[in-house]
Enzyme design. Structure first.
Site, short mmCIF file in Angstrom:
data_model
loop_
_atom_site.label_atom_id
_atom_site.label_comp_id
_atom_site.label_asym_id
_atom_site.label_seq_id
_atom_site.Cartn_x
_atom_site.Cartn_y
_atom_site.Cartn_z
CB ILE A 1 37.14 -37.07 -25.02
CG1 ILE A 1 37.68 -35.69 -24.83
CG2 ILE A 1 37.07 -38.09 -23.99
CD1 ILE A 1 37.16 -35.11 -23.62
CG ASP B 1 29.21 -39.78 -32.63
OD1 ASP B 1 28.17 -38.58 -33.00
OD2 ASP B 1 30.46 -39.30 -32.01
CE1 TYR C 1 30.20 -28.95 -22.75
CE2 TYR C 1 31.50 -27.93 -21.31
CZ TYR C 1 31.34 -28.84 -21.91
OH TYR C 1 32.09 -29.80 -21.86
CE LYS D 1 29.57 -31.82 -20.41
NZ LYS D 1 29.70 -33.44 -20.81
#
Length: 189
Positions: A14, A33, A154, A158
């Protein structure tokens, strides 16, 4: 009108698609990054996060129009805790002062539809308490318990990020300063 964007996770997925689209539209993008970016930084460590803020401050000249906290890991490891939650918060909070110089500042983080999955409550509590050592310890326990338990890492990171955004967005530091703070929650990409 060209704007200056900061995109974490700009080397793949993304983040890479967002970076390409913004550049195609004539905007300046400072990518962050662990490789192949204007700012190479490891958001899984406090030192990497601090280095990212310093490097972006220098690269931007002290002003950003938008921050896109997109970097994330989908592994069932403690590193996911550090990047997905603590890395996102460090990006948003650390770069918020750079948004003050923009006439139309914006900030967004990439959450996930996985935030709707049942969380690991112990991990969620550690994240909400901003206790990275405890959160990483719990993630290590989940990883050691096997794939089914580790699968909660995960989604829990989130969910914690989405809760932080909902709680932070209306505060004086964000909405009160004229900086909209939002999240997107994509499905499987």
């Amino acid at each position: 009108m060209s704007r200056t964007y900061l995109v974490t996770g700009s080397a793949s997925g993304i983040g890479a698609a967002t970076t390409a689209l913004l550049r195609e539209r004539g905007h300046r993008v400072i990518g962050v990054d662990v490789h192949d970016a204007e700012v190479v930084a490891d958001l899984s460590t406090a030192e990497g996060r601090d280095a990212m803020v310093a490097a972006v401050t220098e690269a931007s000249g002290g002003t950003l129009d938008a921050v896109i906290a997109n970097a994330g890991l989908a592994t069932s490891t403690p590193a996911t805790v550090s990047v997905n939650y603590f890395g996102a918060l460090a990006t948003l909070e650390g770069l918020r002062p750079l948004l003050a110089g923009s006439s139309a500042p914006r900030a967004v983080a990439t959450a996930s539809m996985a935030s709707l999955f049942p969380p690991d409550e112990e991990l969620l509590e550690a994240l909400i308490a901003h206790d990275e050592p405890a959160a990483r310890h719990r993630a290590g326990q989940l990883e050691a318990a096997g794939p089914e338990a580790a699968g909660a890492i995960y989604g829990t990171t989130k969910r914690a990020l989405a809760r932080w955004i909902r709680r932070s967005a209306p505060t004086p530091e964000w909405a009160g300063a004229g900086i909209p703070l939002n999240a997107i929650a994509p499905g499987v990409v």
